[in-house]
Design an enzyme around this catalytic site. Structure first.
Site, PDB file in Angstrom:
ATOM      1  N   ASN A 170       0.869  -1.174   0.000  1.00 17.22           N
ATOM      2  CA  ASN A 170       0.000   0.000   0.000  1.00 17.22           C
ATOM      3  C   ASN A 170       0.908   1.228   0.000  1.00 17.22           C
ATOM      4  O   ASN A 170       1.473   1.582   1.022  1.00 17.22           O
ATOM      5  CB  ASN A 170      -0.888  -0.031   1.258  1.00 17.22           C
ATOM      6  CG  ASN A 170      -1.704   1.236   1.424  1.00 17.22           C
ATOM      7  OD1 ASN A 170      -1.784   2.064   0.519  1.00 17.22           O
ATOM      8  ND2 ASN A 170      -2.313   1.395   2.594  1.00 17.22           N
TER       9      ASN A 170
ATOM     10  N   LYS B 178       0.144   4.247  -0.370  1.00 19.84           N
ATOM     11  CA  LYS B 178      -0.502   5.454   0.161  1.00 19.84           C
ATOM     12  C   LYS B 178      -0.249   6.647  -0.779  1.00 19.84           C
ATOM     13  O   LYS B 178      -0.111   6.438  -1.980  1.00 19.84           O
ATOM     14  CB  LYS B 178      -0.026   5.712   1.591  1.00 19.84           C
ATOM     15  CG  LYS B 178      -0.199   4.464   2.471  1.00 19.84           C
ATOM     16  CD  LYS B 178      -0.079   4.714   3.935  1.00 19.84           C
ATOM     17  CE  LYS B 178      -0.245   3.385   4.677  1.00 19.84           C
ATOM     18  NZ  LYS B 178      -0.224   3.528   6.118  1.00 19.84           N
TER      19      LYS B 178
ATOM     20  N   HIS C 234      -9.517   1.034   4.641  1.00 19.91           N
ATOM     21  CA  HIS C 234      -8.270   1.295   5.365  1.00 19.91           C
ATOM     22  C   HIS C 234      -8.551   2.248   6.533  1.00 19.91           C
ATOM     23  O   HIS C 234      -9.392   3.147   6.414  1.00 19.91           O
ATOM     24  CB  HIS C 234      -7.229   1.905   4.423  1.00 19.91           C
ATOM     25  CG  HIS C 234      -5.869   1.949   5.045  1.00 19.91           C
ATOM     26  ND1 HIS C 234      -5.503   2.947   5.914  1.00 19.91           N
ATOM     27  CD2 HIS C 234      -4.820   1.094   4.978  1.00 19.91           C
ATOM     28  CE1 HIS C 234      -4.263   2.706   6.343  1.00 19.91           C
ATOM     29  NE2 HIS C 234      -3.834   1.592   5.789  1.00 19.91           N
TER      30      HIS C 234
ATOM     31  N   GLU D  50      -7.071   4.732   7.587  1.00 19.61           N
ATOM     32  CA  GLU D  50      -6.927   6.163   7.258  1.00 19.61           C
ATOM     33  C   GLU D  50      -8.196   6.686   6.587  1.00 19.61           C
ATOM     34  O   GLU D  50      -8.605   7.827   6.802  1.00 19.61           O
ATOM     35  CB  GLU D  50      -5.680   6.376   6.380  1.00 19.61           C
ATOM     36  CG  GLU D  50      -4.404   6.242   7.215  1.00 19.61           C
ATOM     37  CD  GLU D  50      -3.200   5.696   6.462  1.00 19.61           C
ATOM     38  OE1 GLU D  50      -3.162   5.755   5.229  1.00 19.61           O
ATOM     39  OE2 GLU D  50      -2.277   5.198   7.148  1.00 19.61           O
TER      40      GLU D  50
ATOM     41  N   GLU E 143      -5.521  -4.994  10.429  1.00 23.99           N
ATOM     42  CA  GLU E 143      -4.514  -3.961  10.659  1.00 23.99           C
ATOM     43  C   GLU E 143      -4.841  -3.210  11.953  1.00 23.99           C
ATOM     44  O   GLU E 143      -5.669  -2.281  11.947  1.00 23.99           O
ATOM     45  CB  GLU E 143      -4.510  -2.965   9.500  1.00 23.99           C
ATOM     46  CG  GLU E 143      -4.162  -3.568   8.159  1.00 23.99           C
ATOM     47  CD  GLU E 143      -3.558  -2.543   7.211  1.00 23.99           C
ATOM     48  OE1 GLU E 143      -2.418  -2.765   6.775  1.00 23.99           O
ATOM     49  OE2 GLU E 143      -4.194  -1.516   6.931  1.00 23.99           O
TER      50      GLU E 143
ATOM     51  N   GLY F 288       2.108   2.398  10.675  1.00 21.88           N
ATOM     52  CA  GLY F 288       3.029   3.520  10.519  1.00 21.88           C
ATOM     53  C   GLY F 288       3.703   3.963  11.805  1.00 21.88           C
ATOM     54  O   GLY F 288       4.313   5.029  11.861  1.00 21.88           O
TER      55      GLY F 288
ATOM     56  N   SER G 154       3.161  -1.993  10.376  1.00 30.52           N
ATOM     57  CA  SER G 154       4.607  -2.023  10.628  1.00 30.52           C
ATOM     58  C   SER G 154       5.240  -3.384  10.360  1.00 30.52           C
ATOM     59  O   SER G 154       6.226  -3.739  10.993  1.00 30.52           O
ATOM     60  CB  SER G 154       4.920  -1.548  12.050  1.00 30.52           C
ATOM     61  OG  SER G 154       4.506  -0.200  12.222  1.00 30.52           O
TER      62      SER G 154
HETATM   63  P1  PGA Z   1       2.681   0.360   7.618  1.00 30.08           P
HETATM   64  O1  PGA Z   1       1.252   0.554   6.944  1.00 30.08           O
HETATM   65  O2  PGA Z   1       3.246  -0.927   7.096  1.00 30.08           O
HETATM   66  O3  PGA Z   1       3.466   1.557   7.220  1.00 30.08           O
HETATM   67  O4  PGA Z   1       2.432   0.289   9.105  1.00 30.08           O
HETATM   68  C1  PGA Z   1       0.397  -0.523   6.700  1.00 30.08           C
HETATM   69  C2  PGA Z   1      -0.891  -0.029   6.112  1.00 30.08           C
HETATM   70  O5  PGA Z   1      -1.345   1.058   6.472  1.00 30.08           O
HETATM   71  O6  PGA Z   1      -1.512  -0.719   5.252  1.00 30.08           O
END
Ligand code: PGA
Length: 250
Positions: free
Chosen positions: A9, A11, A95, A97, A167, A173, A212
């Protein structure tokens, strides 16, 4: 046997030049990836470029969202038929976000799931709890509620047409990964919950972990019996790290 899947992803990151370089880097290492299905989800505007660059490779492309409607006056949205037209096979939906920063509800996300199915796009359906919810001990309830919204609209069998990504919001993140045991516990809960309604769907549906996951912790996470792959954010932006995770799958 469920095929492992590693999805990147990206983003809201990248440029014409960096997308070109990243795809070239992943493509160059694909011969060393034997088991995992590999998916990249660039910002929508780069999908045509990615589709051209992945030609002849085993890399598949997905979007980061998909409209809940099929066409018409929905400014800013991208229809499933358009993604399909470009050759996209997957769409991330729900997601955290999108849920927290853009107010997407369980119901809207379920409609996006339905729209993806209508268009023949596989949804990568994200669920997960916040830190406050984990501390209250309601992680399973939150995941169940998010999944139930899709089941209510589309029926349990629909889950087999997509991929679930667990997640935990507190792990995205932040560099704070769920421990393999913490992740496995929730994955087993999710599969068990689906199995109560339909055993075959529960056995079939791939459940990815995200939050992460990186080149250093992927092997241990991916070794858990109910973790079928990963949805990778930060570590998906570096070809070598992403490939290391892809190799660790399966
Ligand atoms: P990250 O993000 O690996 O940077 O924690 C995962 C995601 O948001 O899909």
């Amino acid at each position: 046997m469920r095929q492992p899947m590693i999805a990147g992803n990206w983003k809201m990151n990248g440029s014409t030049a960096s997308v070109k370089e990243l795809i070239a880097g992943i493509k160059a290492g694909m011969a060393s990836v034997s088991k995992a299905a590999v998916v990249v989800c660039p910002p929508a505007i780069y999908i045509p470029q990615v589709m051209a660059d992945i030609t002849g490779s085993k890399i598949a492309c997905g979007s980061q969202n998909i409209a809940d409607q099929d066409k018409g006056a929905f400014t800013g949205e991208i229809a499933g038929s358009m993604l399909k037209d470009l050759g996209c096979q997957y769409a991330i939906i729900g997601h955290s976000e999108r849920r927290s920063l853009y107010g997407e509800s369980d119901e809207l996300i379920a409609k996006r799931f339905a729209a993806a199915r209508r268009a023949g796009i596989k949804p990568i359906f994200c669920i997960g709890e916040t830190l406050a919810e984990r501390e209250k001990g309601i992680t399973n309830d939150i995941c169940a509620r998010q999944i139930d919204a899709v089941i209510a609209l589309e029926g349990v069998a629909a889950l087999a047409d997509g991929v679930i990504a667990y997640e935990p919001v507190w792990a995205i993140g932040t560099g704070k990964t769920a421990s393999p045991q913490q992740a496995q516990e929730v994955h087993a809960f999710i599969r068990g919950k689906i199995a109560k309604l339909d055993k075959a769907v529960a056995e079939k549906v791939q459940i990815l972990y995200g939050g992460s996951m990186n080149a250093a912790n992927a092997t241990e996470l991916l070794a858990q019996p109910d973790i079928d792959g990963g949805l990778i954010g930060g570590a998906a932006l570096k070809a070598e790290d992403f490939l290391t995770i892809c190799r660790a799958a399966g």
